[in-house]
Design a protein around this motif. Structure first.
Motif, mmCIF file in Angstrom:
data_model
loop_
_atom_site.group_PDB
_atom_site.id
_atom_site.type_symbol
_atom_site.label_atom_id
_atom_site.label_comp_id
_atom_site.label_asym_id
_atom_site.label_seq_id
_atom_site.Cartn_x
_atom_site.Cartn_y
_atom_site.Cartn_z
ATOM 1 N N ASP A 1 0.857 -1.185 0.000
ATOM 2 C CA ASP A 1 0.000 0.000 0.000
ATOM 3 C C ASP A 1 0.895 1.237 0.000
ATOM 4 N N LEU A 2 0.701 2.119 -0.952
ATOM 5 C CA LEU A 2 1.552 3.311 -1.068
ATOM 6 C C LEU A 2 1.472 4.225 0.151
ATOM 7 N N ARG A 3 0.402 4.134 0.912
ATOM 8 C CA ARG A 3 0.254 5.025 2.068
ATOM 9 C C ARG A 3 1.267 4.758 3.170
ATOM 10 N N ASN A 4 1.786 3.534 3.240
ATOM 11 C CA ASN A 4 2.706 3.234 4.344
ATOM 12 C C ASN A 4 3.987 2.560 3.864
ATOM 13 N N GLY A 5 4.385 2.808 2.635
ATOM 14 C CA GLY A 5 5.551 2.127 2.100
ATOM 15 C C GLY A 5 6.818 2.941 2.009
ATOM 16 N N HIS A 6 6.808 4.147 2.519
ATOM 17 C CA HIS A 6 7.988 4.994 2.353
ATOM 18 C C HIS A 6 9.168 4.544 3.216
ATOM 19 N N GLY A 7 8.919 3.715 4.218
ATOM 20 C CA GLY A 7 9.999 3.230 5.066
ATOM 21 C C GLY A 7 11.028 2.423 4.305
ATOM 22 N N VAL A 8 10.588 1.574 3.372
ATOM 23 C CA VAL A 8 11.532 0.745 2.622
ATOM 24 C C VAL A 8 12.405 1.618 1.732
ATOM 25 N N GLU A 9 11.837 2.646 1.122
ATOM 26 C CA GLU A 9 12.641 3.547 0.290
ATOM 27 C C GLU A 9 13.668 4.285 1.149
ATOM 28 N N GLU A 10 13.257 4.751 2.309
ATOM 29 C CA GLU A 10 14.178 5.445 3.211
ATOM 30 C C GLU A 10 15.291 4.505 3.688
ATOM 31 N N ASP A 11 14.940 3.260 3.992
ATOM 32 C CA ASP A 11 15.948 2.293 4.430
ATOM 33 C C ASP A 11 16.944 1.992 3.313
#
Length: 172
Positions: A112-122
């Motif tokens: 879900d795009l709403r909560n997936g920014h953590g993987v990009e930041e990691d």
């Protein structure tokens, strides 16, 4: 000529994420006016060999390919809040600051795009730690977009290509 690699950390070889990452690399190269064909490294294809204490054969070749790449498109699905362990195992083979000459472009697939920014930041954190310049914006795809990512990939590449060119200019 610019060396471009696609590093895919999905647990299944020849995944839809792999296809999307290869498409993203091609679109990005075209929009950045780079004439290059990417080397594709599908980590799932290595199986148990990825865990051998000393890399040899295809794993050693993959490490060498990544080490000489100037641009690395790194694709990982969302796995337990971050990138996959498969990627971590491979990256542990690289020496400290080994990617100081490279620009990394993160590609992440999330439920879900709403909560997936953590993987990009990691992905940004781990590749910065290896010395790479991490280009922005990365490509974040929902799992539902993986079946036909062309429209999203084209729109993203048009925005990401100028930033990639700037990053390459800084490294030149």
């Amino acid at each position: 000529m610019t060396n471009l690699s696609v590093l895919v950390a999905h647990s299944q070889p020849h995944s839809a994420l792999r296809d999307a990452a290869v498409d993203a690399a091609g679109a990005l190269a075209a929009d950045a006016h780079l004439s290059t064909t990417p080397d594709v490294i599908d980590l799932a294809a290595f199986g148990q060999a990825l865990l051998d204490p000393t890399p040899n054969g295809p794993v050693a070749d993959a490490v060498d390919t990544v080490l000489r790449s100037e641009i690395i498109v790194v694709a990982s699905p969302f796995a337990h809040g971050t990138y996959t362990g498969l990627l971590k195992v491979f990256l542990d083979r690289l020496p400290e600051l080994a990617l100081g000459h490279a620009v990394v472009v993160p590609v992440a697939a999330v439920p879900d795009l709403r909560n997936g920014h953590g993987v990009e930041e990691d992905l940004r954190l781990v590749f910065s730690d290896l010395g790479a310049w991490v280009a922005e914006p990365g490509l974040l795809l929902s799992e539902s977009e993986l079946g036909d990512p062309a429209g999203v990939v084209r729109a993203w590449a048009a925005v990401a290509a100028p930033a990639l060119n700037e990053a390459l200019a800084v490294g030149a």
